[in-house]
Motif scaffolding. Structure first.
Motif, mmCIF file in Angstrom:
data_model
loop_
_atom_site.group_PDB
_atom_site.id
_atom_site.type_symbol
_atom_site.label_atom_id
_atom_site.label_comp_id
_atom_site.label_asym_id
_atom_site.label_seq_id
_atom_site.Cartn_x
_atom_site.Cartn_y
_atom_site.Cartn_z
ATOM 1 N N LEU A 112 -3.153 -12.458 5.519
ATOM 2 C CA LEU A 112 -3.142 -11.176 4.824
ATOM 3 C C LEU A 112 -2.169 -10.259 5.541
ATOM 4 O O LEU A 112 -2.245 -10.090 6.763
ATOM 5 C CB LEU A 112 -4.535 -10.546 4.801
ATOM 6 N N GLU A 113 -1.238 -9.706 4.791
ATOM 7 C CA GLU A 113 -0.283 -8.744 5.330
ATOM 8 C C GLU A 113 -0.430 -7.424 4.589
ATOM 9 O O GLU A 113 -0.706 -7.413 3.386
ATOM 10 C CB GLU A 113 1.151 -9.240 5.142
ATOM 11 N N LEU A 114 -0.219 -6.344 5.308
ATOM 12 C CA LEU A 114 -0.209 -5.011 4.717
ATOM 13 C C LEU A 114 1.181 -4.428 4.913
ATOM 14 O O LEU A 114 1.768 -4.569 5.985
ATOM 15 C CB LEU A 114 -1.243 -4.102 5.393
ATOM 16 N N CYS A 115 1.696 -3.759 3.895
ATOM 17 C CA CYS A 115 3.001 -3.129 4.058
ATOM 18 C C CYS A 115 3.018 -1.771 3.362
ATOM 19 O O CYS A 115 2.206 -1.504 2.480
ATOM 20 C CB CYS A 115 4.121 -4.026 3.527
ATOM 21 N N LEU A 118 0.817 -1.214 0.000
ATOM 22 C CA LEU A 118 0.000 0.000 0.000
ATOM 23 C C LEU A 118 0.852 1.266 0.000
ATOM 24 O O LEU A 118 0.355 2.346 0.324
ATOM 25 C CB LEU A 118 -0.947 -0.018 1.204
ATOM 26 N N ALA A 119 2.104 1.148 -0.393
ATOM 27 C CA ALA A 119 3.012 2.299 -0.368
ATOM 28 C C ALA A 119 2.525 3.441 -1.258
ATOM 29 O O ALA A 119 2.798 4.606 -0.979
ATOM 30 C CB ALA A 119 4.418 1.881 -0.782
ATOM 31 N N GLY A 120 1.798 3.147 -2.305
ATOM 32 C CA GLY A 120 1.306 4.182 -3.205
ATOM 33 C C GLY A 120 -0.089 4.669 -2.877
ATOM 34 O O GLY A 120 -0.658 5.469 -3.614
ATOM 35 N N VAL A 121 -0.629 4.206 -1.750
ATOM 36 C CA VAL A 121 -1.991 4.590 -1.354
ATOM 37 C C VAL A 121 -1.892 5.684 -0.290
ATOM 38 O O VAL A 121 -1.484 5.433 0.833
ATOM 39 C CB VAL A 121 -2.782 3.379 -0.809
ATOM 40 N N TYR A 122 -2.302 6.892 -0.671
ATOM 41 C CA TYR A 122 -2.221 8.027 0.249
ATOM 42 C C TYR A 122 -3.560 8.371 0.881
ATOM 43 O O TYR A 122 -3.621 9.155 1.813
ATOM 44 C CB TYR A 122 -1.641 9.251 -0.474
ATOM 45 N N PHE A 123 -4.636 7.785 0.350
ATOM 46 C CA PHE A 123 -5.971 8.006 0.901
ATOM 47 C C PHE A 123 -6.729 6.694 0.886
ATOM 48 O O PHE A 123 -6.706 5.962 -0.100
ATOM 49 C CB PHE A 123 -6.750 9.047 0.091
ATOM 50 N N GLU A 162 6.239 -1.971 8.084
ATOM 51 C CA GLU A 162 6.567 -0.621 7.624
ATOM 52 C C GLU A 162 7.047 -0.635 6.178
ATOM 53 O O GLU A 162 6.663 0.205 5.375
ATOM 54 C CB GLU A 162 7.637 -0.012 8.525
ATOM 55 N N ARG A 163 7.870 -1.599 5.858
ATOM 56 C CA ARG A 163 8.398 -1.714 4.501
ATOM 57 C C ARG A 163 8.040 -3.072 3.934
ATOM 58 O O ARG A 163 7.918 -4.047 4.652
ATOM 59 C CB ARG A 163 9.908 -1.557 4.506
ATOM 60 N N CYS A 164 7.920 -3.096 2.639
ATOM 61 C CA CYS A 164 7.638 -4.351 1.960
ATOM 62 C C CYS A 164 8.951 -5.080 1.707
ATOM 63 O O CYS A 164 9.989 -4.463 1.494
ATOM 64 C CB CYS A 164 6.908 -4.104 0.648
ATOM 65 N N SER A 165 8.874 -6.373 1.731
ATOM 66 C CA SER A 165 10.040 -7.205 1.467
ATOM 67 C C SER A 165 10.577 -6.894 0.075
ATOM 68 O O SER A 165 9.805 -6.763 -0.871
ATOM 69 C CB SER A 165 9.645 -8.672 1.559
ATOM 70 N N PRO A 166 11.888 -6.791 -0.071
ATOM 71 C CA PRO A 166 12.438 -6.481 -1.396
ATOM 72 C C PRO A 166 12.196 -7.592 -2.421
ATOM 73 O O PRO A 166 12.174 -7.343 -3.609
ATOM 74 C CB PRO A 166 13.931 -6.285 -1.137
ATOM 75 N N GLU A 167 12.013 -8.815 -1.956
ATOM 76 C CA GLU A 167 11.766 -9.928 -2.869
ATOM 77 C C GLU A 167 10.538 -10.706 -2.412
ATOM 78 O O GLU A 167 10.642 -11.849 -1.975
ATOM 79 C CB GLU A 167 12.983 -10.846 -2.921
ATOM 80 N N PRO A 168 9.363 -10.102 -2.502
ATOM 81 C CA PRO A 168 8.162 -10.791 -2.034
ATOM 82 C C PRO A 168 7.809 -11.973 -2.934
ATOM 83 O O PRO A 168 8.091 -11.971 -4.125
ATOM 84 C CB PRO A 168 7.084 -9.711 -2.113
#
Length: 93
Positions: A55-58, A27-32, A81-87
């Motif tokens: 279900l995970e949110l990052c 959800l890094a690109g979700v501001y609203f 807080e951060r998404c895994s670099p290699e999900p």
């Protein structure tokens, strides 16, 4: 994410098999995020529980994080807080 975009996310996630899998929503690109999106996430979490999935949110931005905190829903999700670099399984929203 709002009334216009949540149906698209639901359509994509409904097609996924969650049984025994982890679904990570970046959800890094979700501001609203509005209440419709919150309900969508809660339904998806419930479905993951029923199907023995996770279900995970990052990458939560400030407003979505506040919405989850204010409604008491934050504790219902695994939030990173951060998404895994290699999900393995990530759906970008």
């Amino acid at each position: 994410m709002d009334l216009d975009t949540c149906p698209d996310v639901t359509r994509v996630t409904d097609a996924l098999q969650l049984r025994g899998r982890t679904l990570t929503l970046d959800l890094a690109g979700v501001y609203f995020m509005d209440s419709m999106c919150l309900n969508m996430l809660l339904r998806l979490r419930q479905r993951a529980d029923i199907e023995d999935g996770t279900l995970e949110l990052c990458g939560l931005q400030d407003q979505p994080r506040r919405l989850l905190d204010l409604t008491g829903a934050a504790g219902l999700f695994s939030i990173f807080e951060r998404c895994s670099p290699e999900p393995v399984h990530v759906t970008r929203v």
